[in-house]
Design a protein around this motif. Structure first.
Motif, PDB file in Angstrom:
ATOM      1  N   LYS A 149       0.837  -1.202   0.000  1.00  0.00           N
ATOM      2  CA  LYS A 149       0.000   0.000   0.000  1.00  0.00           C
ATOM      3  C   LYS A 149       0.875   1.256   0.000  1.00  0.00           C
ATOM      4  N   GLU A 157      -0.179  -4.108  -7.874  1.00  0.00           N
ATOM      5  CA  GLU A 157      -1.297  -3.779  -8.760  1.00  0.00           C
ATOM      6  C   GLU A 157      -2.374  -4.860  -8.708  1.00  0.00           C
ATOM      7  N   LEU A 178      -4.339  -4.486  -5.436  1.00  0.00           N
ATOM      8  CA  LEU A 178      -5.211  -3.319  -5.482  1.00  0.00           C
ATOM      9  C   LEU A 178      -6.424  -3.565  -6.376  1.00  0.00           C
ATOM     10  N   LYS A 179      -6.218  -4.260  -7.491  1.00  0.00           N
ATOM     11  CA  LYS A 179      -7.350  -4.591  -8.371  1.00  0.00           C
ATOM     12  C   LYS A 179      -8.344  -5.484  -7.651  1.00  0.00           C
ATOM     13  N   LYS A 218      -8.832  -5.706  -4.395  1.00  0.00           N
ATOM     14  CA  LYS A 218      -9.515  -4.932  -3.351  1.00  0.00           C
ATOM     15  C   LYS A 218     -10.582  -4.029  -3.952  1.00  0.00           C
ATOM     16  N   ARG A 219     -10.272  -3.410  -5.081  1.00  0.00           N
ATOM     17  CA  ARG A 219     -11.267  -2.548  -5.738  1.00  0.00           C
ATOM     18  C   ARG A 219     -12.468  -3.365  -6.192  1.00  0.00           C
ATOM     19  N   ALA A 220     -12.195  -4.561  -6.703  1.00  0.00           N
ATOM     20  CA  ALA A 220     -13.289  -5.439  -7.143  1.00  0.00           C
ATOM     21  C   ALA A 220     -14.154  -5.856  -5.953  1.00  0.00           C
ATOM     22  N   GLU A 221     -13.540  -6.140  -4.825  1.00  0.00           N
ATOM     23  CA  GLU A 221     -14.295  -6.522  -3.619  1.00  0.00           C
ATOM     24  C   GLU A 221     -15.110  -5.360  -3.093  1.00  0.00           C
ATOM     25  N   GLN A 222     -14.571  -4.147  -3.169  1.00  0.00           N
ATOM     26  CA  GLN A 222     -15.298  -2.969  -2.691  1.00  0.00           C
ATOM     27  C   GLN A 222     -16.495  -2.648  -3.570  1.00  0.00           C
ATOM     28  N   GLU A 223     -16.380  -2.925  -4.858  1.00  0.00           N
ATOM     29  CA  GLU A 223     -17.484  -2.662  -5.766  1.00  0.00           C
ATOM     30  C   GLU A 223     -18.642  -3.620  -5.526  1.00  0.00           C
TER      31      GLU A 223
END
Length: 121
Positions: free
Chosen positions: A84, A109, A112-113, A115-120
């Motif tokens: 991070k 990367e 982070l991808k 984590k972004r997918a899980e947050q969406e």
């Protein structure tokens, strides 16, 4: 100045209350003082010394296992924090143009991808 020992970080009471030290274990019961005098018996003394050595080994193993259980996620958490931080300050650590992205940057990367997918979701 009086203070509550369970609130002062360096005390045994604090560490046991927060689960940072082994608090409840059957091996601690053997350390209790017994006020009943016993007649000296050589065989009893031999058995007692053997038992003390065995109890010490058991206690050491349990304390090591307790520590290992507490620290098992530490490496994963530290690596996530480093990734991070690398992502945050990647502009300061930019590689030369001739060198491709390092494995560490690729891994950062990917994480982070994910984590972004899980947050969406």
């Amino acid at each position: 100045m009086k203070r509550n020992p369970r609130k002062i970080r360096w005390t045994k009471a604090f560490r046991k209350a927060r689960g940072k030290e082994l608090a409840l274990d059957t091996t601690f019961e053997f350390e209790k003082k017994r006020n009943r005098p016993l007649k000296y018996d050589r065989e009893l003394m031999k058995k007692t010394i053997k038992a003390i050595k065995r109890i010490d080994r058991i206690r050491d193993l349990r304390q090591q296992q307790f520590y290992d259980n507490r620290m098992k996620d530490k490496k994963r958490i530290e690596s996530e924090q480093k990734l991070k931080e690398l992502e945050t300050f990647k502009h300061a650590v930019a590689p030369p143009k001739a060198v491709a992205k390092s494995k560490l940057q690729l891994r950062a990367e990917e994480i982070l991808k994910k984590k972004r997918a899980e947050q969406e979701q």
